[in-house]
Design a protein around this motif. Structure first.
Motif, mmCIF file in Angstrom:
data_model
loop_
_atom_site.group_PDB
_atom_site.id
_atom_site.type_symbol
_atom_site.label_atom_id
_atom_site.label_comp_id
_atom_site.label_asym_id
_atom_site.label_seq_id
_atom_site.Cartn_x
_atom_site.Cartn_y
_atom_site.Cartn_z
ATOM 1 N N TYR A 184 0.841 -1.204 0.000
ATOM 2 C CA TYR A 184 0.000 0.000 0.000
ATOM 3 C C TYR A 184 0.878 1.258 0.000
ATOM 4 O O TYR A 184 0.650 2.191 -0.777
ATOM 5 C CB TYR A 184 -0.892 0.041 1.244
ATOM 6 C CG TYR A 184 -2.018 -0.965 1.300
ATOM 7 C CD1 TYR A 184 -2.490 -1.589 0.155
ATOM 8 C CD2 TYR A 184 -2.624 -1.283 2.510
ATOM 9 C CE1 TYR A 184 -3.527 -2.512 0.218
ATOM 10 C CE2 TYR A 184 -3.663 -2.204 2.586
ATOM 11 C CZ TYR A 184 -4.109 -2.817 1.442
ATOM 12 O OH TYR A 184 -5.131 -3.715 1.512
ATOM 13 N N VAL A 185 1.853 1.279 0.887
ATOM 14 C CA VAL A 185 2.722 2.441 1.035
ATOM 15 C C VAL A 185 3.517 2.688 -0.252
ATOM 16 O O VAL A 185 3.649 3.833 -0.718
ATOM 17 C CB VAL A 185 3.677 2.264 2.235
ATOM 18 C CG1 VAL A 185 4.683 3.404 2.291
ATOM 19 C CG2 VAL A 185 2.886 2.178 3.535
ATOM 20 N N ILE A 186 4.031 1.622 -0.835
ATOM 21 C CA ILE A 186 4.809 1.740 -2.066
ATOM 22 C C ILE A 186 3.966 2.334 -3.196
ATOM 23 O O ILE A 186 4.438 3.152 -3.986
ATOM 24 C CB ILE A 186 5.366 0.364 -2.473
ATOM 25 C CG1 ILE A 186 6.422 -0.097 -1.474
ATOM 26 C CG2 ILE A 186 5.955 0.409 -3.886
ATOM 27 C CD1 ILE A 186 6.891 -1.523 -1.687
ATOM 28 N N ASN A 187 2.691 1.948 -3.261
ATOM 29 C CA ASN A 187 1.816 2.382 -4.344
ATOM 30 C C ASN A 187 1.218 3.771 -4.128
ATOM 31 O O ASN A 187 0.733 4.381 -5.077
ATOM 32 C CB ASN A 187 0.677 1.376 -4.528
ATOM 33 C CG ASN A 187 1.074 0.182 -5.359
ATOM 34 O OD1 ASN A 187 0.964 0.178 -6.571
ATOM 35 N ND2 ASN A 187 1.566 -0.854 -4.681
ATOM 36 N N TYR A 188 1.232 4.241 -2.903
ATOM 37 C CA TYR A 188 0.493 5.451 -2.551
ATOM 38 C C TYR A 188 0.817 6.665 -3.435
ATOM 39 O O TYR A 188 -0.107 7.258 -4.018
ATOM 40 C CB TYR A 188 0.746 5.784 -1.076
ATOM 41 C CG TYR A 188 -0.364 6.547 -0.405
ATOM 42 C CD1 TYR A 188 -1.459 5.889 0.124
ATOM 43 C CD2 TYR A 188 -0.312 7.938 -0.298
ATOM 44 C CE1 TYR A 188 -2.480 6.590 0.753
ATOM 45 C CE2 TYR A 188 -1.327 8.648 0.331
ATOM 46 C CZ TYR A 188 -2.404 7.963 0.850
ATOM 47 O OH TYR A 188 -3.415 8.659 1.458
ATOM 48 N N PRO A 189 2.066 7.060 -3.597
ATOM 49 C CA PRO A 189 2.349 8.267 -4.397
ATOM 50 C C PRO A 189 1.929 8.124 -5.867
ATOM 51 O O PRO A 189 1.312 9.033 -6.434
ATOM 52 C CB PRO A 189 3.865 8.437 -4.269
ATOM 53 C CG PRO A 189 4.247 7.669 -3.051
ATOM 54 C CD PRO A 189 3.308 6.513 -3.008
ATOM 55 N N ALA A 190 2.267 6.979 -6.471
ATOM 56 C CA ALA A 190 1.932 6.774 -7.885
ATOM 57 C C ALA A 190 0.425 6.700 -8.087
ATOM 58 O O ALA A 190 -0.107 7.182 -9.093
ATOM 59 C CB ALA A 190 2.600 5.501 -8.399
ATOM 60 N N THR A 191 -0.271 6.102 -7.117
ATOM 61 C CA THR A 191 -1.727 6.006 -7.213
ATOM 62 C C THR A 191 -2.358 7.396 -7.232
ATOM 63 O O THR A 191 -3.268 7.667 -8.020
ATOM 64 C CB THR A 191 -2.280 5.189 -6.024
ATOM 65 O OG1 THR A 191 -1.799 3.851 -6.116
ATOM 66 C CG2 THR A 191 -3.805 5.176 -6.042
ATOM 67 N N TYR A 192 -1.885 8.272 -6.388
ATOM 68 C CA TYR A 192 -2.417 9.630 -6.319
ATOM 69 C C TYR A 192 -2.273 10.344 -7.663
ATOM 70 O O TYR A 192 -3.172 11.069 -8.099
ATOM 71 C CB TYR A 192 -1.694 10.410 -5.225
ATOM 72 C CG TYR A 192 -2.213 11.816 -5.031
ATOM 73 C CD1 TYR A 192 -3.386 12.043 -4.321
ATOM 74 C CD2 TYR A 192 -1.542 12.905 -5.570
ATOM 75 C CE1 TYR A 192 -3.875 13.328 -4.140
ATOM 76 C CE2 TYR A 192 -2.026 14.191 -5.402
ATOM 77 C CZ TYR A 192 -3.196 14.395 -4.689
ATOM 78 O OH TYR A 192 -3.678 15.667 -4.537
ATOM 79 N N ILE A 193 -1.158 10.115 -8.327
ATOM 80 C CA ILE A 193 -0.901 10.770 -9.615
ATOM 81 C C ILE A 193 -1.716 10.137 -10.740
ATOM 82 O O ILE A 193 -2.276 10.834 -11.581
ATOM 83 C CB ILE A 193 0.605 10.696 -9.950
ATOM 84 C CG1 ILE A 193 1.407 11.512 -8.922
ATOM 85 C CG2 ILE A 193 0.881 11.202 -11.364
ATOM 86 C CD1 ILE A 193 2.910 11.309 -9.021
ATOM 87 N N ARG A 194 -1.806 8.806 -10.744
ATOM 88 C CA ARG A 194 -2.443 8.087 -11.842
ATOM 89 C C ARG A 194 -3.967 8.100 -11.794
ATOM 90 O O ARG A 194 -4.631 7.982 -12.815
ATOM 91 C CB ARG A 194 -1.983 6.626 -11.846
ATOM 92 C CG ARG A 194 -0.519 6.410 -12.167
ATOM 93 C CD ARG A 194 -0.133 4.952 -11.916
ATOM 94 N NE ARG A 194 -1.057 4.042 -12.600
ATOM 95 C CZ ARG A 194 -1.368 2.819 -12.147
ATOM 96 N NH1 ARG A 194 -0.854 2.390 -11.014
ATOM 97 N NH2 ARG A 194 -2.190 2.049 -12.835
#
Length: 252
Positions: free
Chosen positions: A61-71
């Protein structure tokens, strides 16, 4: 195009509702496109996460958090468009409350873009809790196919009272949070219990989504038995606790 989500908790009849709405010729209703799963049995339109199977899910979850926000915004902009040769008047998907925790910006997107919300709750919090506990214990959450006979042979659930108490309290708290989130959105509130008046409920949704009122057959079958005695191994113990703690209304 009317854009919508079914916003709910687990074990509220959301699979029944989403599959049924998808049978309406003017509605495209998807599964859980934001389910963070290492399996691919959900929607082919699923949001794709970076999944490192050797790491715990919370770390993923933590690893994906920044990219998810952008995508996320571009993903949903595209998702809510009809594909070639599609002519749906309403398009949406099923969204579980807990999925908003690891999808940064999702609620903001829904509000900013005036996404319509079908808020689905289950009034009988006992049944909601028991269904969830049984599904977790057996690993069986749904009948797999629309034409599959109701699963037989599921063993009765031995209910831990403390676990049941906590689960019911969680459901009450989460229901309140769901209603708070949608309070300033364009939403319709449905209850699992409303499915007893199936045609009336489907017509309410059709009006909400501005599509034709058409007959829609149920898209899934009930998994758990009607009688609590057929579901709970230690029924007498559970019944006594319910009656002693102001939950007698749920005993039937």
């Amino acid at each position: 195009m009317k854009k919508f989500v079914i916003f709910t908790l687990p074990r509220t009849g959301s699979t029944l509702l989403s599959k049924s709405l998808n049978r309406h010729p003017e509605i495209f209703c998807d599964d859980e496109i934001f389910h963070f799963s290492f399996r691919d049995y959900f929607s082919p339109n699923q949001f794709r996460f970076l999944k490192l199977s050797f790491l715990p899910k919370k770390i993923n979850y933590v690893i994906n958090y920044p990219a998810t926000y952008i995508r996320l915004p571009l993903f949903l902009d595209k998702y809510y468009l009809n594909k070639q040769d599609e002519h749906f008047k309403a398009r949406g998907f099923k969204l579980m409350y807990y999925q908003t925790f690891y999808m940064p910006g999702l609620i903001k997107y829904l509000k900013k873009n005036n996404i319509k919300v079908i808020l689905l709750l289950r009034e009988n919090i006992l049944r909601n809790a028991l269904s969830d506990l049984r599904a977790r214990a057996t690993g069986i959450y749904h009948n797999l196919e629309d034409n599959e006979e109701k699963r037989s042979g599921l063993s009765k659930l031995k209910v831990d009272i403390d676990t049941l108490k906590q689960k019911m309290a969680d459901i009450v708290r989460q229901n309140r949070q769901l209603e708070s989130i949608v309070s300033n959105m364009d939403y319709i509130k449905l209850r699992y219990e409303d499915f007893g008046e199936w045609d009336v409920t489907i017509n309410r949704i059709a009006d909400f989504l501005h599509v034709a009122q058409l007959p829609v057959t149920a898209g899934a079958k009930k998994l758990n038995p009607d009688a609590l005695k057929d579901m709970i191994e230690n029924y007498s113990e559970v019944e006594t606790w319910l009656k002693q703690n102001n939950y007698a209304e749920f005993v039937a």
